[in-house]
Every structure is written in C-alpha cells, then in structure tokens.
Design a protein around this motif. Structure first.
Motif, PDB file in Angstrom:
ATOM      1  N   THR A 124       0.827  -1.211   0.000  1.00  0.00           N
ATOM      2  CA  THR A 124       0.000   0.000   0.000  1.00  0.00           C
ATOM      3  C   THR A 124       0.858   1.257   0.000  1.00  0.00           C
ATOM      4  O   THR A 124       0.559   2.236  -0.690  1.00  0.00           O
ATOM      5  N   ASP A 125       1.953   1.260   0.763  1.00  0.00           N
ATOM      6  CA  ASP A 125       2.831   2.432   0.818  1.00  0.00           C
ATOM      7  C   ASP A 125       3.480   2.706  -0.537  1.00  0.00           C
ATOM      8  O   ASP A 125       3.751   3.860  -0.887  1.00  0.00           O
ATOM      9  N   ALA A 126       3.722   1.656  -1.297  1.00  0.00           N
ATOM     10  CA  ALA A 126       4.384   1.817  -2.593  1.00  0.00           C
ATOM     11  C   ALA A 126       3.542   2.606  -3.583  1.00  0.00           C
ATOM     12  O   ALA A 126       4.063   3.115  -4.582  1.00  0.00           O
ATOM     13  N   ALA A 127       2.248   2.748  -3.321  1.00  0.00           N
ATOM     14  CA  ALA A 127       1.387   3.550  -4.200  1.00  0.00           C
ATOM     15  C   ALA A 127       1.785   5.016  -4.196  1.00  0.00           C
ATOM     16  O   ALA A 127       1.418   5.767  -5.100  1.00  0.00           O
ATOM     17  N   ALA A 128       2.541   5.453  -3.196  1.00  0.00           N
ATOM     18  CA  ALA A 128       2.968   6.850  -3.121  1.00  0.00           C
ATOM     19  C   ALA A 128       4.102   7.167  -4.083  1.00  0.00           C
ATOM     20  O   ALA A 128       4.418   8.343  -4.295  1.00  0.00           O
ATOM     21  N   LEU A 129       4.700   6.150  -4.689  1.00  0.00           N
ATOM     22  CA  LEU A 129       5.957   6.352  -5.407  1.00  0.00           C
ATOM     23  C   LEU A 129       5.842   6.839  -6.851  1.00  0.00           C
ATOM     24  O   LEU A 129       6.591   7.749  -7.245  1.00  0.00           O
ATOM     25  N   PRO A 130       4.969   6.306  -7.703  1.00  0.00           N
ATOM     26  CA  PRO A 130       5.112   6.576  -9.141  1.00  0.00           C
ATOM     27  C   PRO A 130       5.067   8.041  -9.556  1.00  0.00           C
ATOM     28  O   PRO A 130       6.043   8.557 -10.115  1.00  0.00           O
ATOM     29  N   VAL A 131       3.977   8.738  -9.336  1.00  0.00           N
ATOM     30  CA  VAL A 131       3.871  10.114  -9.831  1.00  0.00           C
ATOM     31  C   VAL A 131       4.848  11.032  -9.106  1.00  0.00           C
ATOM     32  O   VAL A 131       5.635  11.759  -9.742  1.00  0.00           O
ATOM     33  N   ALA A 132       4.823  11.031  -7.775  1.00  0.00           N
ATOM     34  CA  ALA A 132       5.686  11.936  -7.015  1.00  0.00           C
ATOM     35  C   ALA A 132       7.155  11.567  -7.186  1.00  0.00           C
ATOM     36  O   ALA A 132       8.012  12.450  -7.322  1.00  0.00           O
ATOM     37  N   GLY A 133       7.456  10.282  -7.184  1.00  0.00           N
ATOM     38  CA  GLY A 133       8.846   9.857  -7.318  1.00  0.00           C
ATOM     39  C   GLY A 133       9.432  10.183  -8.676  1.00  0.00           C
ATOM     40  O   GLY A 133      10.577  10.653  -8.783  1.00  0.00           O
ATOM     41  N   LEU A 134       8.658   9.955  -9.733  1.00  0.00           N
ATOM     42  CA  LEU A 134       9.146  10.283 -11.079  1.00  0.00           C
ATOM     43  C   LEU A 134       9.315  11.788 -11.251  1.00  0.00           C
ATOM     44  O   LEU A 134      10.279  12.247 -11.875  1.00  0.00           O
ATOM     45  N   THR A 135       8.379  12.559 -10.713  1.00  0.00           N
ATOM     46  CA  THR A 135       8.516  14.011 -10.784  1.00  0.00           C
ATOM     47  C   THR A 135       9.797  14.464 -10.092  1.00  0.00           C
ATOM     48  O   THR A 135      10.556  15.289 -10.623  1.00  0.00           O
ATOM     49  N   ALA A 136      10.055  13.911  -8.914  1.00  0.00           N
ATOM     50  CA  ALA A 136      11.259  14.280  -8.174  1.00  0.00           C
ATOM     51  C   ALA A 136      12.527  13.858  -8.921  1.00  0.00           C
ATOM     52  O   ALA A 136      13.486  14.635  -9.019  1.00  0.00           O
ATOM     53  N   TRP A 137      12.545  12.648  -9.443  1.00  0.00           N
ATOM     54  CA  TRP A 137      13.722  12.151 -10.165  1.00  0.00           C
ATOM     55  C   TRP A 137      14.058  13.069 -11.333  1.00  0.00           C
ATOM     56  O   TRP A 137      15.224  13.459 -11.521  1.00  0.00           O
ATOM     57  N   LEU A 153      18.392  24.584  -3.172  1.00  0.00           N
ATOM     58  CA  LEU A 153      17.246  25.050  -2.392  1.00  0.00           C
ATOM     59  C   LEU A 153      15.999  24.326  -2.874  1.00  0.00           C
ATOM     60  O   LEU A 153      15.630  24.415  -4.048  1.00  0.00           O
ATOM     61  N   VAL A 154      15.348  23.595  -1.973  1.00  0.00           N
ATOM     62  CA  VAL A 154      14.104  22.891  -2.277  1.00  0.00           C
ATOM     63  C   VAL A 154      12.969  23.695  -1.664  1.00  0.00           C
ATOM     64  O   VAL A 154      12.809  23.729  -0.435  1.00  0.00           O
ATOM     65  N   ASN A 155      12.199  24.357  -2.502  1.00  0.00           N
ATOM     66  CA  ASN A 155      11.103  25.190  -2.016  1.00  0.00           C
ATOM     67  C   ASN A 155       9.808  24.384  -2.026  1.00  0.00           C
ATOM     68  O   ASN A 155       9.290  24.028  -3.080  1.00  0.00           O
ATOM     69  N   GLY A 156       9.304  24.066  -0.827  1.00  0.00           N
ATOM     70  CA  GLY A 156       8.117  23.221  -0.703  1.00  0.00           C
ATOM     71  C   GLY A 156       8.479  21.784  -0.397  1.00  0.00           C
ATOM     72  O   GLY A 156       7.875  20.854  -0.935  1.00  0.00           O
ATOM     73  N   ALA A 157       9.448  21.594   0.498  1.00  0.00           N
ATOM     74  CA  ALA A 157       9.960  20.247   0.767  1.00  0.00           C
ATOM     75  C   ALA A 157       8.985  19.381   1.552  1.00  0.00           C
ATOM     76  O   ALA A 157       9.139  18.164   1.605  1.00  0.00           O
ATOM     77  N   GLY A 158       7.964  19.998   2.165  1.00  0.00           N
ATOM     78  CA  GLY A 158       7.058  19.214   2.991  1.00  0.00           C
ATOM     79  C   GLY A 158       5.963  18.490   2.238  1.00  0.00           C
ATOM     80  O   GLY A 158       5.240  17.683   2.825  1.00  0.00           O
ATOM     81  N   GLY A 159       5.848  18.714   0.932  1.00  0.00           N
ATOM     82  CA  GLY A 159       4.814  18.047   0.149  1.00  0.00           C
ATOM     83  C   GLY A 159       5.232  16.655  -0.296  1.00  0.00           C
ATOM     84  O   GLY A 159       6.336  16.182  -0.008  1.00  0.00           O
ATOM     85  N   GLY A 160       4.335  15.995  -1.025  1.00  0.00           N
ATOM     86  CA  GLY A 160       4.600  14.632  -1.452  1.00  0.00           C
ATOM     87  C   GLY A 160       5.798  14.516  -2.373  1.00  0.00           C
ATOM     88  O   GLY A 160       6.611  13.598  -2.247  1.00  0.00           O
ATOM     89  N   VAL A 161       5.938  15.449  -3.319  1.00  0.00           N
ATOM     90  CA  VAL A 161       7.107  15.451  -4.204  1.00  0.00           C
ATOM     91  C   VAL A 161       8.344  15.896  -3.433  1.00  0.00           C
ATOM     92  O   VAL A 161       9.446  15.370  -3.625  1.00  0.00           O
ATOM     93  N   GLY A 162       8.170  16.866  -2.544  1.00  0.00           N
ATOM     94  CA  GLY A 162       9.298  17.429  -1.818  1.00  0.00           C
ATOM     95  C   GLY A 162      10.093  16.420  -1.025  1.00  0.00           C
ATOM     96  O   GLY A 162      11.330  16.515  -0.951  1.00  0.00           O
ATOM     97  N   GLY A 163       9.415  15.455  -0.428  1.00  0.00           N
ATOM     98  CA  GLY A 163      10.132  14.437   0.327  1.00  0.00           C
ATOM     99  C   GLY A 163      11.087  13.642  -0.547  1.00  0.00           C
ATOM    100  O   GLY A 163      12.230  13.358  -0.155  1.00  0.00           O
ATOM    101  N   PHE A 164      10.644  13.291  -1.737  1.00  0.00           N
ATOM    102  CA  PHE A 164      11.515  12.558  -2.653  1.00  0.00           C
ATOM    103  C   PHE A 164      12.625  13.442  -3.196  1.00  0.00           C
ATOM    104  O   PHE A 164      13.763  13.006  -3.349  1.00  0.00           O
ATOM    105  N   VAL A 165      12.306  14.710  -3.499  1.00  0.00           N
ATOM    106  CA  VAL A 165      13.327  15.638  -3.997  1.00  0.00           C
ATOM    107  C   VAL A 165      14.439  15.802  -2.968  1.00  0.00           C
ATOM    108  O   VAL A 165      15.635  15.746  -3.304  1.00  0.00           O
ATOM    109  N   THR A 166      14.071  16.013  -1.716  1.00  0.00           N
ATOM    110  CA  THR A 166      15.071  16.187  -0.663  1.00  0.00           C
ATOM    111  C   THR A 166      15.973  14.963  -0.559  1.00  0.00           C
ATOM    112  O   THR A 166      17.209  15.079  -0.480  1.00  0.00           O
ATOM    113  N   GLN A 167      15.384  13.787  -0.586  1.00  0.00           N
ATOM    114  CA  GLN A 167      16.181  12.567  -0.459  1.00  0.00           C
ATOM    115  C   GLN A 167      17.078  12.330  -1.678  1.00  0.00           C
ATOM    116  O   GLN A 167      18.235  11.927  -1.532  1.00  0.00           O
TER     117      GLN A 167
END
Length: 313
Positions: A124-137, A153-167
């Motif tokens: 179920t957690d893996a459902a968070a990955l495709p759209v946000a993860g690809l956008t971040a990549w 500088l990551v502006n908006g790091a607290g959102g769904g995409v932001g977490g992946f961008v930061t990592q």
C-alpha cells in the motif's frame, strides 16, 4: 451474455468541486492485449488530481467522462491478457497510469507501464511512489542536474514530491536547504535536509545566506514570491519549477524551466532499487478508504496535507 462481477470506483461524471466525486459500482474490467488486470492495494492522492477534477487541465488532458480518478497504482496481478509478457498472476506491481484510473478495486494496466513493487515496504505504501517519485527524479537529475558539492534550495519540501526531492538531492551529494512549515520540518530533516527554513517565520532569502546553485520549486507562487526567489540562484545556476514558472531577469545568467513529468518505467525501477537499498523512504502521512477521496480533495485544496496520502479501496 457474459455477466461480469462488480467493483467499486471513485469517478467524476462532470467537472466541478469535490462534491462531483461519486462512488459507483461498475463491471470489473478485463485486460486487453498487452495488459494485466491489477487488484488494487492502494492508489495515492496527487494535488494535480484536484485540478483535473475541477476541469483546469482540459486544454492538454481532456477526459472521457465518466472518469475514474487515481494515477498511481500499487497492487497484485489478478489476470493476464493476451501478449502480456513479463508479469504473472500474483506478482506485486506499481505504476503510473495515464489513462485508466486506479481509484477502484481493479484496474487494467499496460504491462509497459508497470514495474515490480519494492519488497521492503508495504505494498500500500508503494502507491505513493510513481507520480511523485518520477517528478522528483526528473526535477533533480534530468532538469536540475544536481551533483555532489552543489547547494540546492528545495522550495516546498514538505509536500509529497518534496520528500523525494530532498532525499534524491541528498543522495546526489548536494547540500540541501529546504523550506517547510512547522508541521513538516522534522520530517524534512529526517529526509536529509542540511538546513530547514521555516518560511512562515522568516523570508527565505534572509535565512539562506549565499546564493544556491539550483532552486527546485515545488509549490504555486504569487508573482511577488516568484520574483523574490529568482535572485537566490547564482549566475550560471538553474531554476526548475513543477508549479508556477519562475522567470529570472534576462541578464541574470540563470537557466530556468517549467517542467511536466513524464512516465518512465526505467526511472521508476531505479527508484524501487533505492527504496529497497534503504536510500530513499516513503513518507505516508495518512491512509484513507476510497470513500474518503472527496474529503481528501477538500483537505488538499485547503492546504491541509503533508507528505503522501494513500487511498485504499
């Protein structure tokens, strides 16, 4: 005449506010050639789906109504169509669906859009990955060209995409400065940010110090806020925005672009490898049943969502 079993879906029959989301019983689909039928473990909410529902994306993403919502899918292969090679019944898969929606108990999916799900996290957690993860990549590596030793500088790091961008920027070896509100600050630090700026308490430029090599903007901005961020990037640096375009002055010497993420299964498979290697984690802030999807849309539009929210049929 064939009688097919029914399944539950979350669909829109017209454009409008969150009240247009309906929970319908429809016939369970059968996979066509090159497709599999996926029993959905979860989909996830992406803020752009609220724009889709509201009709704001019609110009470049017209829909045949009624339309089932949900671009992310994580689930188990339940049936294999003709000429659908690479997956078998029972396989755990994830993918980004650009046509059929995953806010349902079952969904047809072309095998070319799916990859094997991570083994190290709940399906179920893996459902968070495709759209946000690809956008971040794509923001970090393709367009931002983030590399070791850079300041980002990551502006908006607290959102769904932001977490992946930061990592991913941290994984690339960059020094990451992230903006986040108080409710997201601790999560952003855990994800690897070297500095977290509370944008609700202090102007970003005042807290930043010296200019950065790359600005990755993940949130909608007013014209004044966009203008204030532009000077924070050094000459020769880059600005990448997935939301409001940021246009630096012509003489600033800064490359700026507004990006729209595309589906890419090779990149999604690479993200899965990083998940299973423990390099990237998935930040799930909440899990809701399918019948809460309308409430999630309203909460998002009120600015009340942090991280990724998954929807379980």
């Amino acid at each position: 005449m064939e009688t097919r079993m029914k399944m539950k879906t979350a669909r829109i029959h017209e454009y409008g506010d969150a009240s247009v989301i309906r929970y319908d019983d429809v016939p369970r689909p059968r996979p066509a050639s090159g497709e599999v039928l996926v029993r959905v473990a979860a989909t996830s909410f992406n803020p752009t789906e609220a724009a889709l529902r509201g009709g704001l994306l019609q110009a470049f993403l017209p829909l045949d109504l009624p339309h089932t919502l949900g671009w992310d899918v994580a689930g188990t292969v339940a049936e294999v169509g003709a000429d659908a090679r690479g997956f078998s019944v029972g396989d755990r898969v994830i993918g980004r669906l650009d046509g059929a929606g995953a806010a349902a108990e079952y969904v047809r999916a072309p095998v070319a859009t799916l990859v094997t799900a991570p083994a190290s996290i709940p399906l179920t957690d893996a459902a968070a990955l495709p759209v946000a993860g690809l956008t971040a990549w794509q923001a970090v590596f393709e367009h931002g060209k983030v590399a070791s030793g850079q300041r980002v500088l990551v502006n908006g790091a607290g959102g769904g995409v932001g977490g992946f961008v930061t990592q991913l920027a941290t994984y690339a070896g960059a020094e990451v400065i992230a903006t986040a509100g108080p409710r997201s600050a601790e999560a952003v630090r855990r994800q690897g940010a070297d500095q977290v700026i509370d944008y609700t308490a202090v102007p970003v430029g005042a807290a930043l110090g010296s200019p950065v090599d790359t600005l990755l903007n993940l949130v909608p901005l007013s014209p004044s806020d966009a203008a204030a961020l532009s000077p924070l990037v050094r000459p020769g640096g880059r600005i990448v925005s997935i939301a409001t375009p940021i246009e630096p002055p012509a003489d600033a010497g800064v490359t700026a672009m507004h990006m729209v993420a595309r589906n890419d299964v090779a990149q999604l498979a690479a993200l899965v490898e990083l998940i299973d290697a423990g390099v990237v984690g998935v930040d799930i802030s909440a899990s809701h049943p399918l019948t809460d999807l309308g409430a999630i849309h309203r909460l998002s539009e009120a600015g009340g969502i942090r991280g990724k929210v998954i929807i379980v049929p």
